[in-house]
Design a protein around this motif. Structure first.
Motif, short mmCIF file in Angstrom:
data_model
loop_
_atom_site.label_atom_id
_atom_site.label_comp_id
_atom_site.label_asym_id
_atom_site.label_seq_id
_atom_site.Cartn_x
_atom_site.Cartn_y
_atom_site.Cartn_z
N PHE A 77 -5.46 7.17 -6.12
CA PHE A 77 -4.44 6.71 -5.06
C PHE A 77 -3.30 7.67 -5.36
CE2 PHE A 77 -0.50 4.73 -3.63
CZ PHE A 77 -0.91 3.87 -2.87
N LYS B 60 3.50 0.41 1.59
CA LYS B 60 2.24 0.84 0.69
C LYS B 60 2.30 0.08 -0.50
CE LYS B 60 0.27 3.80 3.46
NZ LYS B 60 -1.08 3.47 4.09
N GLU C 229 -0.77 -1.88 -1.53
CA GLU C 229 -2.05 -1.04 -1.74
C GLU C 229 -1.97 -0.47 -3.27
OE1 GLU C 229 -3.08 1.85 0.87
OE2 GLU C 229 -2.19 0.76 2.69
N ASP D 231 -2.54 -3.24 -5.88
CA ASP D 231 -4.06 -3.57 -5.96
C ASP D 231 -4.75 -2.40 -6.67
OD1 ASP D 231 -3.57 -5.80 -4.37
OD2 ASP D 231 -4.41 -4.90 -2.59
#
Length: 225
Positions: free
Chosen positions: A39, A73, A76, A79
């Motif tokens: 990420f 963000k 995201e 997660d």
């Protein structure tokens, strides 16, 4: 076991002093092996970049001006992190900014129990040595030739390799991990005992041996004691 190695870049040294997170990079490890999942995101800090910070990571106000806000963000990121332990170098700094941004978004903070600090591990394993990421890369033979400036994802990828070395070395990745228990192999002594082999000489061999002995002059075994 799933772990996340991560690094951050910021506008300065203190979230409580008004500095903000501008980049985060995360690398997923499972059983200390990189899975290839990452990420990475830049963030608009909504404030000017300190010149000292820009000299470290090269991220300018112009570059960050069109990047998303952290709040855009955050889901995201959450997660991706899930509930895995989070590994960072001088982790207190990175946790401070990560939790500062999460708190500002009204999201739950990351528990400090999840923090794994490679700086502390390095100090324990190699007291008296240099413990910067560059120094540890040199110690463990991790190629950092492409690291000109600090970058969150690049540094997280380098740190992931260093972390594996700090916690046991690359041989960890050679272990075949299985959810099935390994079978217990037992073997009795009788199963490996071979039957005796006949080594007795036959009549022709005995005769040849006797003839050979007769040809030896003054054999030691016939000498007087």
């Amino acid at each position: 076991m799933r772990e996340i190695v991560f690094d951050t870049e910021t506008t300065g040294l203190s979230f409580s002093g008004g500095d903000r997170l501008v980049e985060i990079g995360c690398v997923e490890l499972v059983n200390r092996v990189e899975t290839g999942r990452t990420f990475h995101c830049y963030f608009n800090p909504e404030r000017a970049m300190a010149a000292e910070a820009q000299a470290v990571h090269g991220l300018s106000d112009t570059f960050l001006s069109d990047k998303p806000l952290f709040a855009e963000k955050v889901e995201e990121l959450i997660d991706f992190l899930e509930d895995a332990p989070l590994v960072a170098h001088n982790a207190g700094f990175d946790f401070g900014f990560l939790n500062g941004e999460l708190g500002q978004c009204g999201r739950p903070l990351v528990a400090m129990e999840r923090m794994v600090d490679t700086l502390q591990i390095a100090r324990q394993r190699h007291p008296g040595a240099k413990h910067t990421l560059d120094a540890l890369c040199t110690r463990f033979g991790v190629d950092r030739s492409h690291r000109v400036l600090h970058g969150a994802l690049l540094d997280a990828q380098l740190l992931a390799q260093v972390y594996v070395e700090l916690t046991g070395g690359r041989q960890i990745g050679l272990t075949l991990v299985s959810d099935e228990p390994e079978p217990i192999v037992t073997q009795t002594v009788a199963s490996v005992v071979r039957p005796p082999r006949p080594f007795a000489a036959n009549a022709a061999e005995l005769a040849a041996h006797a003839a050979f002995l007769k040809e030896i002059a003054d054999p030691l075994w016939l000498a007087e004691a």
